[in-house]
Design an enzyme around this catalytic site. Structure first.
Site, PDB file in Angstrom:
ATOM      1  N   SER A 121       0.858  -1.293   0.041  1.00 11.11           N
ATOM      2  CA  SER A 121      -0.170  -0.004   0.121  1.00 11.11           C
ATOM      3  C   SER A 121       0.789   1.355  -0.074  1.00 11.11           C
ATOM      4  CB  SER A 121      -0.954  -0.126   1.176  1.00 11.11           C
ATOM      5  OG  SER A 121      -1.729  -1.084   1.433  1.00 11.11           O
ATOM      6  N   HIS A 142      -2.474  -3.277  -6.843  1.00  9.41           N
ATOM      7  CA  HIS A 142      -2.824  -2.711  -5.335  1.00  9.41           C
ATOM      8  C   HIS A 142      -4.462  -2.907  -5.392  1.00  9.41           C
ATOM      9  CE1 HIS A 142      -3.752   0.365  -2.127  1.00  9.41           C
ATOM     10  NE2 HIS A 142      -3.186  -0.813  -1.374  1.00  9.41           N
ATOM     11  N   GLU A 154      -4.918  -0.420  -8.457  1.00  6.36           N
ATOM     12  CA  GLU A 154      -4.076   0.676  -8.532  1.00  6.36           C
ATOM     13  C   GLU A 154      -3.042  -0.376  -9.351  1.00  6.36           C
ATOM     14  OE1 GLU A 154      -4.647   4.462  -5.592  1.00  6.36           O
ATOM     15  OE2 GLU A 154      -3.709   2.703  -4.910  1.00  6.36           O
ATOM     16  N   ASN A 192      -4.491   5.988  -1.080  1.00  4.34           N
ATOM     17  CA  ASN A 192      -4.042   5.669   0.305  1.00  4.34           C
ATOM     18  C   ASN A 192      -3.318   6.926   0.699  1.00  4.34           C
ATOM     19  OD1 ASN A 192      -4.989   3.451   0.935  1.00  4.34           O
ATOM     20  ND2 ASN A 192      -3.136   2.213   0.871  1.00  4.34           N
TER      21      ASN A 192
END
Ligand SMILES: NC(=O)c1ccc[n+]([C@@H]2O[C@H](COP(=O)([O-])OP(=O)(O)OC[C@H]3O[C@@H](n4cnc5c(N)ncnc54)[C@H](O)[C@@H]3O)[C@@H](O)[C@H]2O)c1
Length: 596
Positions: A121, A142, A154, A192
């Site tokens: 992440s 991701h 992602e 994130n």
């Protein structure tokens, strides 16, 4: 020629890995699922079985399809089992040295053409890739939690990832029914990077006892339409994982203090309170891994008990003002059975407010939500006045006049002279300190903020703002009134932005900074937050609806109060406002709305 992915490996079957196995197996791809021990393997298998059984029970998956799905998974301990897969996705804990060790080992075990992907992440995919002899075949994939549900992936390319590897992984995401955004290797990627500052800030509010966990979560769910509140989300992510992500983002992302993990997170991790997976985090769960929250010592008592806490009886309410908020608030109180005295600055304004309330109530009748009799009764409860003295016998005053401190202070000084003792005096201000208004009276203990959201008849949330002088009785009264209105009242301290705006606007501002840095496009950023985090609107959609000028003003206030460098308004936001691009209301903001 594009690669065929007929078998993939997943390493680490925790919160994310088990879900990733399900995504592949559901889409007809064979999976070798690898863990570090038999016990961990069993846990991963139990997660998958539990998830697919639930899907069968809900009628979302046929039994035969579940059996076929499970048969596609080969459960193994140790990386050696991955010798013939076409792609590996690593989902072990967020530690660089561990991931590098695993990638070096995967490089040795896997066939030369295999693609090696990490679900990290926040760590650098580039740093992970250099542990192998094939960094051009290393990529970030991701997934979002829960992986079978969230649509976004992602795809993270490093400066050495081959273009064909990127293209093949993008095609694979499509085959899995996911929407991908492809980005460069930067701490936190899109989602994130925008999410974790907000989560950390929310934990900070909780740690400082600014508001309770239930109130923080309810505020963000009901005020912003988010699928879950920030503390419940921390529990879902896992506090250990969240800690590592924040820590890495702090170190990789320019040491932004907003990413320095709030000390409470580390304490909870040390105490084994990891969130859902350990059965307890910010909330307590039925058992480890269960999503069902059970009451614990922090669970608040039901609202009925608030009355016993000394809430005053309220029957008659004064509403001062003639704008959108005042009009909506008059309707809310009248519909809930309160006698209402509306005070404006003149008969003409009163007539207009009366007309607007009537129109809105009539809409309710047309839509079948309100009977004609109830509409007439609601209207019958309102007295229209232009004289402040008519508030002499009300039990509660809600002030919703222009957002200017001098005007509000003068009004509260007058109310102090007019109103009987024991009346609760409330301001709906969204940005001024409530204490300033309270100190314009001789009875600051009776003054509270009641921050309604627009449109008041529809939005279910009210922030109850307690100053350092507000009495417990006044707060209890405010809580009881909100409950009687059918609203959720959340109690918070008297700080700029209260709960919702303080958590929302820095995130929007961060999105603008990300766009300004050309890391991604407005469309991809909006997609990432909607499909990765379940937000009802992306940040740029929301900014255009709220208005860029309003957003800038709120962000400036937050910055001025807290002096947090990360809260400084994005220069791009300032420039757009200066250029008159204010969002939908001016026809153009981040997007052009003239032809939509
Ligand atoms: N939790 C989230 O919401 C989330 C979302 C997206 C991405 N991620 C990322 O996914 C990765 C995994 O996070 P998580 O939350 O699933 O962690 P987790 O702690 O729930 O699971 C990690 C699993 O890896 C296993 N493991 C540890 N060492 C191993 C080894 N040498 N070989 C095989 N398995 C090993 C552990 O036994 C555990 O089951 C992290 O990089 C994290 O940043 C997490």
């Amino acid at each position: 020629m594009a690669r065929e992915f007929s078998s993939v490996g997943v390493v680490g079957l925790g919160t994310m890995g088990a879900g990733i196995v399900e995504v592949f197996a559901r889409n007809g791809i064979d999976v070798v699922a690898v863990e570090i021990s038999d016990a961990a393997l069993e846990r991963g298998r139990a997660t998958l079985t539990g998830s697919t059984d639930r899907a069968v029970a809900k009628g979302k998956l046929a039994e035969a399809d579940r059996d076929a799905l499970l048969a596609r998974v080969d459960w193994q301990v140790g990386l050696d089992a991955l010798h013939s897969v076409d792609l590996v996705i690593e989902a072990v804990p967020e530690h660089l040295d561990l991931k590098q060790r695993i990638f070096a080992e995967l490089d040795r075990v896997c066939k030369p053409e295999a693609i090696l992907a990490t679900n990290t992440s926040s760590l650098s995919v580039t740093e992970i890739s250099v542990a192998t002899t094939r960094p051009n075949q290393v990529i970030g994939i991701h997934f979002f939690n829960p992986a079978p549900v969230m649509k976004l992936v992602e795809v993270v390319r490093t400066v050495v990832t081959s273009a064909d590897v990127v293209a093949d992984v993008e095609a694979l995401c499509k085959r899995l029914g996911k929407v991908d955004v492809t980005i460069n290797d930067r701490a936190g990627f899109i989602a994130n990077a925008l999410l974790f500052g907000y989560l950390n800030h929310a934990v900070g509010m909780f740690e400082a006892r600014y508001a309770s966990r239930e109130d923080i979560d309810a505020a963000m769910k009901l005020g912003c339409g988010l699928p879950m509140g920030p503390l419940a989300l921390m529990d879902l992510i896992g506090l250990d994982t969240a800690y590592e992500i924040l820590d890495t983002m702090y170190r990789r992302g320019g040491r932004d203090r907003r990413h320095a993990p709030v000390p409470l997170i580390k304490q909870m991790v040390t105490a084994g309170l990891l969130g859902r997976k350990s059965g307890r985090g910010f909330y307590t769960y039925e058992r480890p891994g269960s999503p069902a929250v059970v009451p614990d010592e922090q669970t608040p008592v039901a609202t009925g008990a608030a009355l016993a806490d000394g809430a005053r009886a309220i029957a008659k309410v004064g509403v001062v003002g003639s704008g959108t908020m005042a009009t909506g608030i008059i309707e809310v109180f009248a519909k809930a059975g309160y006698e209402v005295v509306s005070v404006t600055r003149g008969a003409e304004k009163s007539a207009k407010v009366c007309e607007t309330v009537k129109t809105s109530l009539n809409k309710g009748v047309v839509r079948g939500k309100l009977s004609e009799a109830d509409r007439d009764a609601a209207l019958g409860r309102v007295t229209w006045s232009a004289v402040l003295d008519h508030l002499a016998d009300v039990d509660l005053v809600v002030e919703a006049v222009v957002e200017e401190l001098s005007v509000k202070k003068a009004l509260f000084a007058s109310l102090d002279e007019i109103c009987k003792p024991g009346v609760v005096l409330a301001t709906t201000t969204s940005s001024l300190p409530v204490i300033d208004v309270a100190m314009a009276t001789q009875r600051p203990a009776d003054v509270v903020g009641l921050h309604f959201f627009n449109p008041a008849p529809i939005m279910p949330l009210v922030e109850i703002v307690q100053t350092i002088r507000t009495s417990a009785e006044t707060t209890a009264t405010a809580r009881a009134v909100c409950a009687a209105l059918g609203k959720t009242g959340v109690v918070c301290g008297d700080r700029s932005g209260f709960i919702v705006n303080a958590l929302l606007f820095p995130y929007l501002n961060d999105a603008v900074k990300m766009l300004e840095a050309s890391y991604s496009t407005a469309d991809d950023i909006d997609h990432a937050m909607k499909l990765g985090c379940g937000y009802p609107m992306g940040p740029f959609e929301l900014l255009d609806v709220v208005g860029l000028d309003v957003s800038l003003a709120i962000q400036r206030e937050l910055y001025l109060e807290l002096r947090e460098p990360g809260f400084a308004p994005a220069p791009l936001l300032e420039h757009l406002v200066t250029a008159g691009y204010l969002g939908r209301k001016s026809g153009r903001g981040f997007r052009d709305h003239t032809n939509r």
